[in-house]
Each structure stands twice: as C-alpha cells, then as structure tokens.
Design a protein around this motif. Structure first.
Motif, PDB file in Angstrom:
ATOM      1  N   LEU A 306       0.827  -1.198   0.000  1.00 23.24           N
ATOM      2  CA  LEU A 306       0.000   0.000   0.000  1.00 23.24           C
ATOM      3  C   LEU A 306       0.865   1.253   0.000  1.00 23.24           C
ATOM      4  CD1 LEU A 306      -2.811   1.071  -0.097  1.00 23.24           C
ATOM      5  CD2 LEU A 306      -2.960   0.916   2.387  1.00 23.24           C
ATOM      6  N   ALA A 307       1.979   1.217   0.703  1.00 20.90           N
ATOM      7  CA  ALA A 307       2.899   2.354   0.687  1.00 20.90           C
ATOM      8  C   ALA A 307       3.448   2.574  -0.724  1.00 20.90           C
ATOM      9  CB  ALA A 307       4.040   2.127   1.673  1.00 20.90           C
ATOM     10  N   PHE A 416       8.311   4.676  13.936  1.00 22.55           N
ATOM     11  CA  PHE A 416       7.768   4.029  12.752  1.00 22.55           C
ATOM     12  C   PHE A 416       8.838   3.981  11.668  1.00 22.55           C
ATOM     13  CE2 PHE A 416       4.467   6.241  15.035  1.00 22.55           C
ATOM     14  CZ  PHE A 416       3.360   5.397  15.017  1.00 22.55           C
ATOM     15  N   ASP A 417       8.702   3.010  10.746  1.00 21.69           N
ATOM     16  CA  ASP A 417       9.539   2.976   9.548  1.00 21.69           C
ATOM     17  C   ASP A 417       8.902   3.857   8.477  1.00 21.69           C
ATOM     18  OD1 ASP A 417      11.607   1.175  10.330  1.00 21.69           O
ATOM     19  OD2 ASP A 417      10.154  -0.476  10.177  1.00 21.69           O
ATOM     20  N   ALA A 418       9.737   4.590   7.751  1.00 13.31           N
ATOM     21  CA  ALA A 418       9.222   5.507   6.738  1.00 13.31           C
ATOM     22  C   ALA A 418      10.228   5.668   5.604  1.00 13.31           C
ATOM     23  CB  ALA A 418       8.926   6.876   7.360  1.00 13.31           C
ATOM     24  N   VAL A 419       9.733   6.210   4.493  1.00 14.06           N
ATOM     25  CA  VAL A 419      10.575   6.555   3.343  1.00 14.06           C
ATOM     26  C   VAL A 419      10.365   8.032   3.052  1.00 14.06           C
ATOM     27  CG1 VAL A 419      10.974   6.199   0.881  1.00 14.06           C
ATOM     28  CG2 VAL A 419      10.482   4.242   2.355  1.00 14.06           C
ATOM     29  N   VAL A 420      11.458   8.762   2.831  1.00 13.62           N
ATOM     30  CA  VAL A 420      11.371  10.178   2.476  1.00 13.62           C
ATOM     31  C   VAL A 420      10.947  10.276   1.014  1.00 13.62           C
ATOM     32  CG1 VAL A 420      12.625  12.359   2.274  1.00 13.62           C
ATOM     33  CG2 VAL A 420      13.166  10.766   4.140  1.00 13.62           C
ATOM     34  N   VAL A 421       9.879  11.045   0.760  1.00 15.54           N
ATOM     35  CA  VAL A 421       9.391  11.180  -0.612  1.00 15.54           C
ATOM     36  C   VAL A 421       9.647  12.567  -1.189  1.00 15.54           C
ATOM     37  CG1 VAL A 421       7.647   9.391  -0.347  1.00 15.54           C
ATOM     38  CG2 VAL A 421       7.047  11.757   0.155  1.00 15.54           C
ATOM     39  N   GLU A 422       9.875  13.548  -0.316  1.00 15.47           N
ATOM     40  CA  GLU A 422      10.141  14.897  -0.806  1.00 15.47           C
ATOM     41  C   GLU A 422      10.885  15.676   0.256  1.00 15.47           C
ATOM     42  OE1 GLU A 422       7.722  18.538  -3.051  1.00 15.47           O
ATOM     43  OE2 GLU A 422       6.629  16.942  -2.019  1.00 15.47           O
ATOM     44  N   ALA A 423      11.858  16.468  -0.151  1.00 18.64           N
ATOM     45  CA  ALA A 423      12.632  17.291   0.776  1.00 18.64           C
ATOM     46  C   ALA A 423      12.421  18.761   0.431  1.00 18.64           C
ATOM     47  CB  ALA A 423      14.110  16.934   0.704  1.00 18.64           C
ATOM     48  N   ARG A 424      12.111  19.568   1.463  1.00 14.70           N
ATOM     49  CA  ARG A 424      11.930  21.008   1.282  1.00 14.70           C
ATOM     50  C   ARG A 424      12.682  21.748   2.378  1.00 14.70           C
ATOM     51  NH1 ARG A 424       6.769  18.916   0.937  1.00 14.70           N
ATOM     52  NH2 ARG A 424       6.319  19.714   3.029  1.00 14.70           N
ATOM     53  N   LYS A 425      12.781  23.069   2.251  1.00 11.51           N
ATOM     54  CA  LYS A 425      13.500  23.856   3.239  1.00 11.51           C
ATOM     55  C   LYS A 425      12.885  23.721   4.625  1.00 11.51           C
ATOM     56  CE  LYS A 425      15.283  27.408   0.092  1.00 11.51           C
ATOM     57  NZ  LYS A 425      15.281  28.852  -0.253  1.00 11.51           N
ATOM     58  N   GLU A 426      11.532  23.685   4.662  1.00 15.17           N
ATOM     59  CA  GLU A 426      10.849  23.639   5.954  1.00 15.17           C
ATOM     60  C   GLU A 426      10.709  22.227   6.503  1.00 15.17           C
ATOM     61  OE1 GLU A 426       7.643  23.800   2.699  1.00 15.17           O
ATOM     62  OE2 GLU A 426       9.651  24.606   3.093  1.00 15.17           O
ATOM     63  N   ALA A 428      10.790  17.642   5.475  1.00 11.53           N
ATOM     64  CA  ALA A 428      10.532  16.636   4.445  1.00 11.53           C
ATOM     65  C   ALA A 428       9.105  16.103   4.531  1.00 11.53           C
ATOM     66  CB  ALA A 428      11.521  15.482   4.598  1.00 11.53           C
ATOM     67  N   THR A 429       8.689  15.478   3.432  1.00  8.76           N
ATOM     68  CA  THR A 429       7.459  14.684   3.435  1.00  8.76           C
ATOM     69  C   THR A 429       7.869  13.217   3.436  1.00  8.76           C
ATOM     70  OG1 THR A 429       6.236  16.359   2.196  1.00  8.76           O
ATOM     71  CG2 THR A 429       5.333  14.131   2.207  1.00  8.76           C
ATOM     72  N   ILE A 430       7.265  12.459   4.340  1.00  9.12           N
ATOM     73  CA  ILE A 430       7.588  11.040   4.457  1.00  9.12           C
ATOM     74  C   ILE A 430       6.364  10.191   4.198  1.00  9.12           C
ATOM     75  CG2 ILE A 430       9.501  11.375   6.085  1.00  9.12           C
ATOM     76  CD1 ILE A 430       7.462  10.499   8.309  1.00  9.12           C
ATOM     77  N   GLN A 431       6.607   8.946   3.868  1.00  9.12           N
ATOM     78  CA  GLN A 431       5.567   7.934   3.706  1.00  9.12           C
ATOM     79  C   GLN A 431       5.822   6.844   4.731  1.00  9.12           C
ATOM     80  OE1 GLN A 431       2.979   7.470   0.967  1.00  9.12           O
ATOM     81  NE2 GLN A 431       2.313   6.166   2.634  1.00  9.12           N
ATOM     82  N   THR A 437       0.853   6.203   5.797  1.00  2.65           N
ATOM     83  CA  THR A 437       0.449   7.583   6.009  1.00  2.65           C
ATOM     84  C   THR A 437       1.513   8.528   5.475  1.00  2.65           C
ATOM     85  OG1 THR A 437      -0.709   6.928   8.038  1.00  2.65           O
ATOM     86  CG2 THR A 437      -0.202   9.268   7.785  1.00  2.65           C
ATOM     87  N   GLU A 438       1.097   9.594   4.820  1.00  4.55           N
ATOM     88  CA  GLU A 438       2.021  10.612   4.348  1.00  4.55           C
ATOM     89  C   GLU A 438       1.946  11.793   5.300  1.00  4.55           C
ATOM     90  OE1 GLU A 438       2.916  11.171  -0.032  1.00  4.55           O
ATOM     91  OE2 GLU A 438       1.848  13.035   0.405  1.00  4.55           O
TER      92      GLU A 438
END
Length: 470
Positions: A306-307, A416-426, A428-431, A437-438
């Motif tokens: 699902l991730a 929790f285990d997660a994967v970084v999907v996007e990096a920004r200055k403020e 990251a977004t993780i999955q 969950t994002e």
C-alpha cells in the motif's frame, strides 16, 4: 462513564467535527435548491423511457454493499470463439432538462463528493438513488453498449442505443465472486473477458493502481485502518468500464467531436524517483520493467504494498479533459495510464462529463446530429470538472489526514519505519510503511531514503501531523 470510553467518545466526536468542518470550508452541502428538487420529483413521477425494449436481456449490477446509485449493469454471452458484452449505463440525460434547475446545479457541483462520513451527491437522490438508478427488478432507461469481442478480447464492433432495461439482480462483489467460483455461466464470462482485457492492458503498457479498500474501525479506544484486498471480480468488472470508455473515445475521435479524458506520460524523473522509493521500501523492481507491469504483480496482501501504491500516485498526475471541436485533433489524445484514448462514459449519476459523452456517442453511433445543447455544453466543461476534481481531491486528502491523525493521536512518541518522498527547506514529506500515512517530518534525509521516525504531534483540531527523525 469509564475514562477509557470517555476518551474514545471525545476522539470520535472531535473527528466527526473535523470532518464536518472540512466540508463546510469547501462549501459542500447535501441540500439541493427547491427548484431542482421539484424538477427531479416531476421527472421521477413520469420518467421518459426509450421506445427500444431490451428488458429480455438478463442484466445484473455488481456494486459495493448498500449501493443505491447504480450506474452500470452488465450481460455477457459467447459469440463463436469471441464474446458479446452488453453494458447498460443509466439514462441520466432523460432526467435533466438542458438549462433547467438540475442542470444548473449539476454544473455547479461537477461530481459526487465522497468523505468518510458520507457523500454530497451530484443529482437529487430521488433521481440518482431512485428513478434513474438501475435498481433490481425496475424498468429503467439506459444507454446500452453492445461490444463484440474476438477470441483475444479485442473489440471488433460496437453499437449503442437508448433502450429500456430491467436488472435481474443487484449483486455485491462478494456475491458475484462466489457465483463465479461456483461456476455461474454468464458471470464466468466476466472472468474470461476480464483476464483477456488485463492481458491487452499489459501489452499496451497500461497501468492500474488497484488500491486495496480501506475502512476505519475502532478497537477499544484506538482507531484502526483495516484493509481489504480487491476481489478478482472487481478488477474484471473495472475492465468492462475501461473498455466502454475506450470505445466512447473511439466514437468521438471518429467524428472529431466530444470530450476525452487525457493524461500525459509521467516524466522520467518521476519514474526514477518512484524506483528509488520502491528500493528503499524493500521491493524488487527489475531494470527495464514497465511501471504498470510492476504494479500489477505486487502482492496486495503485503503491508508495504500500500505504501508503494500510494507513492505510485505521483505517476498518475496531470489528468484533464480535452474537447474535440471544429474537426481539430489535439496533440495529446491518450490517457497514459490506460495506454489508449479514453473517455468518461460509465458513471453519469456521479460525474457531470459522462452525461455529455453519452449523448455525443449515441448520436455519432447512429449517424445523427449531436444535440445542440450537448455540443454547446462542452464550453467550460473541462474547467468545471477540473475545479470539482480539485475540491474532491482536497476533501479526500484532508478527510484522510483527519482520520489518520485520529488513528495516531494516542501514539505520540512511538517510532515508525518511513521513506522520504520529498525534501523542502521547511522539512521533508515522508511515507510511513505501516500505517501507510504521508506526513511532514523534521529530517535532513534525502528523497528515497528509508528512515526511522518518531511521532511528535497529532493535533486533530489543528489538523497537524508531524514526525521527527528518530
């Protein structure tokens, strides 16, 4: 009231209030203007049925349990070494006066909106859940597609007419699957045709997410996401809808009139990024394998799948509607995920554009002029659908966020285990891998990296969910 049950009630009430607030912020209301309700009731009391009679065909509907807005009914039979597939679509145009009150409200709404705690329908329920719905045992008007397939499942002939139909049964997916497994002759052909169409989809490098169904349930004082893998019959049934949409596109392309559902191929950078995320999650994806083939073979029962499917949604961006007019042929004609030209034509009770596509296709298929109201109604239609899709996407995203916050509210400090999907200055977004969950995360990790994170904030009132690198 015991403290445990009080906490559960407070959380449940807070979630309900959050979901209601989201709908209010988006300006969504179930109530219809009085004039639209009156118009719908008048049409429902005296429906305009087609002259052609197809009630002898043993149509059945297959939908989730409790469904009342039934857009499609199906019937299949053998035709030598090929097949005849009949697909009946609710005759919504018969219940909508062009320029009338229902029409105006439908163009304002664009589509039915779905939330965890209910839905905001496109048409008044007396029509969408009653007089126009293909309910069991009821005579209804329908757009009946008759598609002849060869032994490989390719369409070799298509006809379309408005006709009266009568569904024999309203089946759930589970009931239909049981019938097929038990040897039901007609529904067994749905399996045969469905598998042939899936093979054709793979051959043209189409792709499908086939996301497992998720339900939010409560166990004690904790919210839990329970996943249900799609039954095979759901994929087979979806292939009939896709095939009909492809034929609708072909008819409109032939006349160079109508409206297509288009989507560009994903940029190579997005595919590379997705491949990196898949590797970080721990799934094997062979070099050179098309992403559609990869998604099809994933084991839907694995929690990491699902991730991966959620991460893959970034490959399905940029979809829109392309109007064909004045004999022009736009450069972008295909829906990339399907791998062919495609049109929305099978859900007119729930989607505005389908009503216009059906009317265009029926006129084109029978050599008649396209009604002036249908041709004129394409003006502004892509913008209407784009805005309603934006609202639907916001409703879905924010509702899911609220439910996920409620799910995780009692787990502050857990890892929790997660994967970084996007990096920004403020940040990251993780999955998260489980639950899938994002969310935002304070981390310096790069996109595609697998990390361990700790939940630091789950504020339902503020709708904030945040993690930190653990």
């Amino acid at each position: 009231m015991p403290a445990r049950h009080q906490r559960l009630q407070e959380t449940t009430d807070e979630l309900r209030a959050a979901l209601a607030a989201i709908r209010e912020e988006l300006g969504l209301t179930e109530a219809f203007p009085p004039e639209a309700v009156a118009e719908a009731e008048a049409f429902a009391a005296a429906p305009r049925l087609p002259e052609a009679d197809a009630t002898a065909i043993g149509f059945v509907t297959i939908d989730p349990p409790g469904s009342t807005d039934l857009d499609q009914a199906l019937h299949l039979e053998r035709d030598g070494d090929g097949y005849v597939v009949r697909y009946a679509i609710a005759d919504v145009p018969a219940f909508v006066e062009p320029g009338g009150a229902i029409d105006a409200e439908a163009r304002r709404r664009g589509q039915t909106m779905y939330a965890p705690d209910g839905r905001v329908p496109l048409h008044p329920p007396v029509v969408s859940e009653g007089a126009a719905s293909l309910l069991e045992g009821q005579e209804r008007g329908a757009y009946v597609w008759t598609m002849r397939l060869d032994a490989a499942g390719d369409v070799v002939g298509t006809a379309l007419e408005r006709a009266r139909v009568r569904s024999r049964e309203q089946l759930t997916y589970a009931e239909a699957q049981e019938r097929i497994d038990a040897g039901d002759a007609m529904l067994g052909l749905l399996r045969d045709v469905g598998e042939l169409r899936i093979a054709l989809e793979e051959a043209r490098e189409g792709a499908s997410l086939d996301m497992p169904e998720e339900q939010i349930t409560r166990h004690g004082d904790r919210f839990v996401i329970e996943r249900r893998e799609l039954l095979p019959v759901e994929r087979w049934n979806a292939q009939l809808s896709l095939m009909t949409g492809m034929e609708a596109a072909n008819l409109q392309l032939r006349a160079k009139r109508g409206v297509l559902r288009t989507m560009p191929q994903p940029p190579e950078s997005d595919v590379r990024r997705f491949r990196k995320e898949v590797h970080a999650i721990g799934e094997e994806w062979a070099e050179g394998e098309h992403y559609g083939t990869f998604l099809r073979r994933l084991d839907r029962s694995k929690p990491t799948t699902l991730a991966i499917l959620q991460a893959a949604r970034r490959l399905f961006r940029g979809a829109g509607y392309t109007v064909l007019h004045d004999g022009s042929m736009p450069a972008e004609l295909e829906q990339a995920a399907i791998g062919a030209p495609y049109a929305h034509a099978t859900a007119p009770l729930r989607r505005l554009v389908d009503r216009y596509v059906l009317v265009h296709c029926e006129a084109i298929a029978n050599g008649r002029e396209i009604p002036e109201w249908a041709a004129a109604g394409l003006e502004g239609l892509p913008e209407i659908m784009a805005e309603s899709s934006r609202v639907a996407g916001t409703l879905e995203r924010e509702s899911i966020d609220a439910v996920e916050i409620a799910l995780l509210a009692g787990r502050i400090g857990e890892e929790f285990d997660a994967v970084v999907v996007e990096a920004r200055k403020e940040g990251a977004t993780i999955q998260l891998l489980d639950p899938p969950t994002e969310a935002a995360c304070d981390t310096a990790a790069e996109p595609g990296e697998r990390i361990r994170v700790r939940l630091t904030e789950a504020d339902l009132a503020a709708r904030r969910l945040r993690f930190a690198d653990a």
